[in-house]
Design a protein around this motif. Structure first.
Motif, PDB file in Angstrom:
ATOM      1  N   THR A   1      -5.435 -45.855 -28.519  1.00 17.36           N
ATOM      2  CA  THR A   1      -6.342 -46.035 -27.382  1.00 17.36           C
ATOM      3  C   THR A   1      -6.565 -44.728 -26.633  1.00 17.36           C
ATOM      4  O   THR A   1      -7.669 -44.437 -26.190  1.00 17.36           O
ATOM      5  N   VAL A   2      -5.508 -43.935 -26.506  1.00 19.05           N
ATOM      6  CA  VAL A   2      -5.588 -42.651 -25.817  1.00 19.05           C
ATOM      7  C   VAL A   2      -5.376 -41.539 -26.849  1.00 19.05           C
ATOM      8  O   VAL A   2      -4.265 -41.372 -27.371  1.00 19.05           O
ATOM      9  N   ALA A   3      -6.424 -40.794 -27.162  1.00 16.40           N
ATOM     10  CA  ALA A   3      -6.294 -39.670 -28.093  1.00 16.40           C
ATOM     11  C   ALA A   3      -5.379 -38.622 -27.461  1.00 16.40           C
ATOM     12  O   ALA A   3      -5.466 -38.349 -26.253  1.00 16.40           O
ATOM     13  N   HIS A   4      -4.496 -38.039 -28.287  1.00 10.04           N
ATOM     14  CA  HIS A   4      -3.508 -37.122 -27.730  1.00 10.04           C
ATOM     15  C   HIS A   4      -2.946 -36.204 -28.808  1.00 10.04           C
ATOM     16  O   HIS A   4      -3.096 -36.447 -30.002  1.00 10.04           O
ATOM     17  N   GLY A   5      -2.290 -35.165 -28.347  1.00  4.15           N
ATOM     18  CA  GLY A   5      -1.543 -34.279 -29.225  1.00  4.15           C
ATOM     19  C   GLY A   5      -0.060 -34.553 -29.060  1.00  4.15           C
ATOM     20  O   GLY A   5       0.391 -34.946 -27.981  1.00  4.15           O
ATOM     21  N   VAL A   6       0.679 -34.341 -30.144  1.00  2.87           N
ATOM     22  CA  VAL A   6       2.130 -34.498 -30.113  1.00  2.87           C
ATOM     23  C   VAL A   6       2.754 -33.237 -30.682  1.00  2.87           C
ATOM     24  O   VAL A   6       2.356 -32.770 -31.745  1.00  2.87           O
ATOM     25  N   MET A   7       3.701 -32.677 -29.958  1.00  4.68           N
ATOM     26  CA  MET A   7       4.470 -31.544 -30.467  1.00  4.68           C
ATOM     27  C   MET A   7       5.915 -31.989 -30.610  1.00  4.68           C
ATOM     28  O   MET A   7       6.528 -32.429 -29.643  1.00  4.68           O
ATOM     29  N   GLU A   8       6.443 -31.882 -31.820  1.00  2.47           N
ATOM     30  CA  GLU A   8       7.836 -32.224 -32.090  1.00  2.47           C
ATOM     31  C   GLU A   8       8.657 -30.938 -32.068  1.00  2.47           C
ATOM     32  O   GLU A   8       8.369 -30.003 -32.814  1.00  2.47           O
ATOM     33  N   ILE A   9       9.681 -30.909 -31.233  1.00  2.00           N
ATOM     34  CA  ILE A   9      10.548 -29.745 -31.083  1.00  2.00           C
ATOM     35  C   ILE A   9      11.976 -30.185 -31.408  1.00  2.00           C
ATOM     36  O   ILE A   9      12.415 -31.228 -30.922  1.00  2.00           O
ATOM     37  N   VAL A  10      12.684 -29.402 -32.206  1.00  2.00           N
ATOM     38  CA  VAL A  10      14.040 -29.777 -32.582  1.00  2.00           C
ATOM     39  C   VAL A  10      14.996 -28.608 -32.311  1.00  2.00           C
ATOM     40  O   VAL A  10      14.713 -27.462 -32.664  1.00  2.00           O
ATOM     41  N   TYR A  11      16.112 -28.946 -31.675  1.00  2.00           N
ATOM     42  CA  TYR A  11      17.216 -28.013 -31.479  1.00  2.00           C
ATOM     43  C   TYR A  11      18.437 -28.587 -32.190  1.00  2.00           C
ATOM     44  O   TYR A  11      18.643 -29.801 -32.186  1.00  2.00           O
ATOM     45  N   GLN A  12      19.231 -27.720 -32.790  1.00  2.16           N
ATOM     46  CA  GLN A  12      20.487 -28.151 -33.395  1.00  2.16           C
ATOM     47  C   GLN A  12      21.617 -27.789 -32.442  1.00  2.16           C
ATOM     48  O   GLN A  12      21.750 -26.636 -32.043  1.00  2.16           O
ATOM     49  N   CYS A  13      22.380 -28.801 -32.084  1.00  3.34           N
ATOM     50  CA  CYS A  13      23.452 -28.646 -31.113  1.00  3.34           C
ATOM     51  C   CYS A  13      24.793 -28.861 -31.804  1.00  3.34           C
ATOM     52  O   CYS A  13      25.025 -29.901 -32.408  1.00  3.34           O
ATOM     53  N   GLU A  14      25.658 -27.868 -31.709  1.00  8.67           N
ATOM     54  CA  GLU A  14      26.971 -27.931 -32.351  1.00  8.67           C
ATOM     55  C   GLU A  14      28.046 -28.233 -31.306  1.00  8.67           C
ATOM     56  O   GLU A  14      28.027 -27.669 -30.204  1.00  8.67           O
ATOM     57  N   TYR A  15      28.954 -29.129 -31.650  1.00  7.39           N
ATOM     58  CA  TYR A  15      30.071 -29.440 -30.768  1.00  7.39           C
ATOM     59  C   TYR A  15      31.302 -29.771 -31.605  1.00  7.39           C
ATOM     60  O   TYR A  15      31.205 -30.016 -32.797  1.00  7.39           O
ATOM     61  N   GLN A  16      32.453 -29.778 -30.937  1.00  7.48           N
ATOM     62  CA  GLN A  16      33.699 -30.021 -31.646  1.00  7.48           C
ATOM     63  C   GLN A  16      34.539 -31.021 -30.864  1.00  7.48           C
ATOM     64  O   GLN A  16      34.588 -30.972 -29.631  1.00  7.48           O
TER      65      GLN A  16
END
Length: 148
Positions: free
Chosen positions: A123-138
């Protein structure tokens, strides 16, 4: 307490709430409520988690932090650039003196990439930006609620 992954996710949500471009339009979900009122906005969710290494006493894990930015209309590139800059400043600005992120929960944070597309089948035309960060933990084996 909660699993370290959830604690990291909660911290990321806090850091991204109130950005200059998206404001309080942050949704803790992989699905964005598409209306003109909710854009520009972002969705934050955890992606896949992987084993990075371990010993008899501790496990090092890496989880993807996925951030999807939504902008109404078909001219979104400049807005995406601004949102991405604000996200990066918020996340990397949360590093402590020991080089750890998210209140000391994460041992490393790495930008993994981004991609954008235009969607005109809703219904609403739009743009999508997918952003990914890799997070390391222990964590110590047997204690997933305490970061090492």
């Amino acid at each position: 307490m909660a699993h370290v992954r959830k604690q990291i996710f909660d911290r990321v949500e806090t850091l991204l709430t109130g950005l200059g471009t998206t404001g309080s339009r942050i949704y803790r979900s992989a699905v964005h409520p598409l209306t003109s009122v909710t854009m520009p906005g972002i969705c934050v969710y955890c992606g896949p988690e992987r084993l990075k290494g371990g010993t008899r006493n501790a496990t090092t894990k890496e989880v993807d932090i996925a951030i999807d930015a939504y902008v109404e209309g078909d001219t979104y590139d400049d807005t995406f650039a601004q949102i991405q800059a604000e996200i990066e400043a918020a996340l990397y600005g949360d590093m402590d003196d020991d080089g750890r992120f998210f209140n000391g929960l994460a041992t490393n944070l790495v930008y993994a990439g981004s991609d954008s597309r235009y969607v005109d089948t809703t219904t609403v035309a739009h743009g999508v930006m997918e952003i990914v960060y890799q997070c390391e933990y222990q964590t110590e084996n047997g204690d997933a609620e305490t970061a090492l």
